[in-house]
Design a protein around this motif. Structure first.
Motif, short mmCIF file in Angstrom:
data_model
loop_
_atom_site.label_atom_id
_atom_site.label_comp_id
_atom_site.label_asym_id
_atom_site.label_seq_id
_atom_site.Cartn_x
_atom_site.Cartn_y
_atom_site.Cartn_z
N ASP A 77 -68.90 19.00 -60.22
CA ASP A 77 -67.53 19.49 -60.31
C ASP A 77 -66.72 19.21 -59.04
N THR A 129 -63.15 22.37 -60.48
CA THR A 129 -62.97 23.52 -59.58
C THR A 129 -63.67 23.39 -58.25
N ARG A 138 -62.99 29.53 -56.76
CA ARG A 138 -61.87 30.22 -57.42
C ARG A 138 -60.54 29.62 -56.97
N LEU A 174 -59.67 26.73 -57.14
CA LEU A 174 -59.22 25.73 -58.09
C LEU A 174 -59.49 26.17 -59.53
N GLU A 175 -59.54 27.47 -59.74
CA GLU A 175 -59.80 27.96 -61.08
C GLU A 175 -58.76 27.40 -62.05
N GLU A 187 -69.76 26.32 -53.72
CA GLU A 187 -68.32 26.19 -53.53
C GLU A 187 -68.01 25.11 -52.49
N TYR A 220 -68.72 30.91 -59.58
CA TYR A 220 -68.78 31.21 -61.01
C TYR A 220 -70.12 31.75 -61.49
N GLY A 240 -53.62 25.13 -58.18
CA GLY A 240 -54.55 26.23 -57.99
C GLY A 240 -53.85 27.57 -58.14
#
Lengths: 93, 479, 481
Positions: B74, B84, B88, B90-91, B120, B132, B323
């Motif tokens: 990802d 992402t 978070r 780039l949620e 992350e 996540y 974002g």
């Protein structure tokens, strides 16, 4: 051990708002990590050149020729706030 | 034997022979991706994958990669498919462009089925820093898959996909490959375009393949390498990546890095490595000890350089252009609250560390010195490669550790990369292959070579793979 | 005489007029709707990388060579880290300790003809910020700003001078002639209004005779040379007032308000910036081929300051002529083409005088008009030969502006040729007879009255009389000379 004001100064430079608890934890953890990192401060590095790139390449240049970019919709589609075709940002003070 | 047990090379052969279709392959793998017993995926593009499979099936002749499914870390930008980087920050972010390496693979006929979980922004060694979820090690669901490319490694070991892409900054491909019992390769710095790889530490980041066979990794890399006009640091790969066929190592000199075989290496890991050194000798290689003293300073050097670069690379995340963003009524709050709230603890730790290392008054002591140590590391590797053709060491000092075991102690987590980091600093290629088990968990053997020696590495790894015949199937995986 | 000496250095940002941005292929534009010239790179989307525009390197070298700078055999880019909404990566790719152009020197000519030599510290390449507009934005109902990334990533050359300047007027002289030079090099539009050239001044004062530097303030972003000059003088006066009252100068950024003449403080630099410069890992070093640099040196056009010297010394022009005619490379080219065909001084007078005055109505520049340099030269020759009078020549010029015809053709079609002396003599005889008082004045030695006869003759002939001929014929008629 790095002190509280250094932690606060660095957090401000990095634009990270830390809670008081986070500040305390950060101070301890950074101090711990820096103790390990201090190994390189004891090394004899006189006369050693710094390395920025492991590859010996130079003059990577692009011809001055336009390439298609994004439509305005694509440019703005992920923005939090769009104002008349521009990105909105909060006031500065 | 199901379609999912085939290697990618075998799947392509089956497609070419008309024994299956791309749609059938995609459906078979998607079933496992959607079940996701090891929590490897963050996003699944079932519709896109099936549509592409139908397209390829309808082509008069199949592209080189046939229409075989792939998982993508990802951290790689994929147009319109949520990306992402495990954060978070780039949620829900849908990129407007696709990474060059992904585009090249898609053009060659690979079908992206989904995006895989990761620490992350690629910071971590267990994938527990994902914002996540935790990905589980297919060999033991109570243990970590390694990281940061843990989802990519687990998905291949779990046979949800035959191969996947990861990124490696200090070991993020090799270490999870080792912990999941599969093959992982970090190419020469510059061999694969970084355009579209969400940057962690620009001078170290490289994209590379995961697979269950050495040949599959070679095939995937073959279709990714080469200069990209969008990446100034990308290089023309001299010649072509060839599919390995070697079954012996005669004439090869292998140096065993003494500093990476001593303290801190688990006995079971050390035993498996020593056994594989004997295998190499049996295959005709000459195995000699070699010393790389600067490698002991690798971790310290890396934890200055990588955080420093990351502190700058991650400064663009402010909730303005993309974002999620928080409600702020002035600019300082916009920055500080967005970044304070949406970055996880490890990312904040590294941004702080890197900002400190670059700050006025500290630069010369930290960043400046680390760049000089890097020079010594590069020189030491160059000297070593005058004496030997390959360097051997464990990939990871330990086998997969239990979930939660190291999350409280950042430095204990950092030690997971002690064997992989020196190679990253030197910018040379390295491969990790499974070489045995310790307490029922896979052990990875790391082989490193000089810049652009990928073919030599694949050949040697292939010979060892054939000799050891490691079974990549995790014991609990239903047949 | 003040007890203090001002010490001033300037930093000039010049937007290069390349086709595309510094690090991506987006086209440069001015005045297009916001955010219509962007791409993932200049919006700093996750995963993007910069690639250097070769033409920006070439232009930076051209500027460096014109300023006599040492060209770095190898230069690198750095990241300058700070957060601001107009800087999407939160770092500006710039140059730090190894700029592409090192030390140099620039000499300007003051109005009194004396030379003003200013040391150049460096000239480096960087990318421009986006356009941030503080009014009109709103966010969640609250006040805010808006950002347009069209300008973001435009190539910039920043030129930094030594603190060699001593007055606001010298700063203005230096900047005007530097701007002229950059226009001659064709590297930038150099428009202060549009912001393609921006200048900041670092101002400090020190007691006369002292060699230490005082605390400096930075006068930011003036959009005209005149305001910058006035702003500097106002800032010098403010600093003198503070010091003479026993106060201290604080290091800060100041702003000059042209309407009131006041200096205001923008922000105090107490929260000192820490830009955390480090080498940009996404870009590789620039190592200009020495042969390339030499060919750029060889191709350099004659620059305005040396050109002005040559115009005065070799072409007989006044310093003012030279200054006006070197205003733009197009005007110089126009003048030079005319001066190659006819008397340079006369060409200079006609181009900077009557031609530009007449063109003011249409808003055209000489080189945009139908009048070619060859036309100007031909007109000057007609005048010199006495074929047309000055007033007639002005009409010829007006005709040429309309039609683009050769001056001789305009003379012909409008019947503007000077009368021959035979025809003129008859008219003069009538004039003398009709004005006996004025004739007597001439006999009394009052030569001024000749002007009266010239005026009358012009009226009678519709401007076709040659004034010299009129004077000669009146003298003959009245005095029998």
């Amino acid at each position: 051990m790095i002190d509280e004001s250094t932690v606060n100064h660095v957090a401000r430079l990095a634009r990270l708002r830390l809670t008081p608890d986070e500040q305390q934890v950060m101070r301890e953890e950074l101090s711990g990590i820096l103790e390990h990192i201090d190994a390189i401060r004891a090394m004899d590095l006189d006369g050693v050149e710094p390395t920025t790139h492991v590859i010996a390449v130079e003059n990577v240049l692009r011809p001055d020729v336009p390439r298609p970019g994004l439509s305005r919709d694509d440019a703005l589609r992920e923005a939090a706030d769009v104002v008349d075709g521009s990105f909105g940002v909060p006031r500065m003070d | 034997m199901s379609l999912r047990d085939l290697s990618a090379v075998e799947q392509i052969a089956a497609l070419e022979a008309g024994e299956t279709t791309s749609l059938e392959l995609v459906d078979a793998h998607l079933a496992a991706v959607e079940a996701d017993d090891v929590e490897a995926f963050l996003a699944i593009d079932a519709e896109g994958a099936r549509a592409r499979a139908r397209e390829i099936d309808a082509m008069p002749s199949r592209p080189a990669l046939g229409g075989v499914p792939i998982g993508i870390k990802d951290a790689l930008s994929t147009r319109d498919v949520v990306t992402t980087s495990g954060s978070r920050m780039l949620e829900g972010f849908r990129p407007v462009y696709t990474a060059t390496c992904v585009q090249r693979l898609q053009d060659a006929g690979a079908i992206v089925v989904g995006k895989t979980n990761m620490d992350e922004f690629a910071m971590g060694s267990s994938t527990e820093n994902s914002a996540y979820k935790n990905t589980l090690n297919p060999w033991d669901h109570g243990r970590v898959p390694g990281g940061s490319s843990g989802g990519s490694a687990a998905s291949v070991a779990q046979r949800q996909v035959p191969w996947s892409l990861g990124s490696d900054t200090g070991g993020s491909i090799r270490q999870p490959a080792a912990l999941c019992g599969i093959v992982g390769m970090k190419p020469t710095y510059g061999a694969v375009s970084r355009y579209g790889l969400i940057a962690f530490a620009s001078s170290l980041d490289q994209v590379g393949p995961f697979s269950r066979t050495v040949a599959d990794s070679a095939l995937l890399l073959k279709h990714m390498v080469g200069r990209d006009p969008m990446d100034s640091t990308s290089l023309d790969w001299p010649g072509e990546i060839a599919l390995p066929t070697a079954t012996d190592m005669s004439g090869l000199r292998v140096g065993v890095v003494e500093e990476l075989m001593g303290e801190g290496i688990e006995p079971g890991v050390k035993a498996a490595i020593e056994a594989s050194l004997r295998t190499m000798e049996d295959l005709g290689a000459t195995v000699v000890p070699i010393s790389l003293p600067t490698s002991l300073s690798g971790l310290a050097t890396y934890y200055v350089l990588a955080p420093a670069e990351c502190s700058s690379n991650l400064a663009r995340f402010d909730g303005i252009r993309y974002g999620p963003s928080v409600d702020a009524d002035n600019l300082l709050d916009q920055y500080e609250i967005t970044r304070g709230d949406l970055f996880g603890p490890e990312v904040k730790r590294r941004i702080m560390l890197g900002t400190f290392a670059l700050a006025s008054g500290y630069y010369d002591q930290y960043y400046g010195r680390a760049q000089k140590v890097r020079t010594l590391m590069v020189q030491e590797f160059a000297q070593a490669f005058e004496q030997v053709d390959l360097l051997a060491s464990p990939t990871s000092p330990s086998v997969a550790f239990p979930l939660g075991d190291r999350t409280a102690d950042p430095y204990a987590m950092y030690l997971a990369d002690v064997c992989t980091i020196p190679v990253s600093l030197a910018g040379v290629p390295a491969i990790s292959i499974p070489c045995g088990l310790s307490d029922g968990l896979p052990v990875g053997l790391q082989l490193a070579g000089p810049a652009f020696s990928e073919n030599r590495l694949f050949d040697a790894a292939h010979a060892i793979e054939q000799a050891i015949a490691f079974d990549t199937r995790p014991p609990g995986l239903a047949t | 005489m003040s007890a203090y000496e001002p010490v001033i250095g300037v930093e000039i940002h010049v937007q290069l007029s390349t086709r595309t941005k510094m690090f991506c292929g987006c086209e440069l534009s001015f005045g297009d709707p916001p955010n219509t010239h962007t791409c993932p790179v200049c919006l700093a989307h996750p995963g993007v990388l910069p690639v250097v525009n070769e033409e920006a390197i070439r232009r930076a070298l051209v500027i460096g060579l014109a300023l006599g700078c040492e060209i770095a055999p190898r230069s690198i880019f750095h990241r300058k880290n700070y957060f601001y909404p107009d800087l999407p990566k939160a770092y500006q790719v710039s140059q730090f300790d190894i700029p592409i152009c090192g030390r140099g020197e620039f000499t300007a000519i003051r109005e009194d003809g004396s030379e003003l030599t200013v040391g150049i510290t460096r000239a480096h390449l960087e990318e421009d910020a986006a356009k941030l507009t503080h009014e009109g934005g709103r966010r969640a109902g609250a006040e805010g700003s808006v950002v347009d990334f069209n300008r973001g990533g435009t190539p910039l050359v920043e030129i930094v001078t030594e603190p060699d300047l001593r007055s606001g007027s010298d700063v203005a002289t230096f900047l005007r002639q530097l701007r002229q030079t950059l226009l001659f090099l064709g590297v930038s539009d150099c428009s202060m209004e549009e912001g393609s050239m921006r200048a900041d001044a670092n101002v400090s004062i020190r007691p006369v005779g002292s060699h230490e530097l005082g605390t400096k303030t930075e006068l930011k972003n003036m959009n005209s040379f005149r305001f910058l000059e006035r702003g500097i003088e106002a800032e010098i006066a403010r600093q003198e007032r503070i010091l003479s009252e026993g106060g201290r100068i604080s290091q800060e950024t100041v702003h000059y308000e042209p309407e009131t003449g006041h200096i205001t403080s923008l922000r105090s630099k107490e929260e000192s910036h820490d830009y955390r410069y480090f080498p940009e890992p996404d870009l590789v070093p620039v190592v200009p081929d020495p042969a390339w640099v030499e060919s750029l040196r060889a191709e350099q056009p004659e620059l305005p300051v040396p050109l002005r010297r040559r115009m005065v010394a070799e072409m007989g022009l006044s310093a003012e002529d030279a200054e006006v005619l070197t205003e733009s490379p197009e005007l110089v080219e126009y003048f030079m083409q005319a001066a190659a065909l006819a008397d340079p001084k006369a060409c200079a007078n006609w181009i900077r005088g009557e031609l530009r005055a007449q063109l003011r109505e249409t808003g055209e520049e000489p080189w945009q008009s139908k009048v070619t340099p060859a036309h100007v030269a031909a007109l000057v020759d007609l005048l010199a030969a006495g074929t047309v009078s000055v007033p007639a020549a002005k009409e010829v010029l007006a005709g040429m502006i309309q039609t683009g015809d050769q001056p001789a053709a305009v003379v012909e079609s409008k019947g503007l040729a000077a009368m021959d002396d035979g025809d003129l003599a008859a008219i003069i005889a009538e004039l003398v007879a009709a004005n006996p008082d004025q004739a007597q004045q001439l006999r009394d030695g009052k030569d001024k009255v000749l002007g009266f006869f010239v005026g009358q003759a012009m009226k009678q002939t519709g401007g076709r009389a040659n004034p010299q001929s009129v004077q000669k014929l009146v003298r003959e008629a009245v005095l029998g000379e």
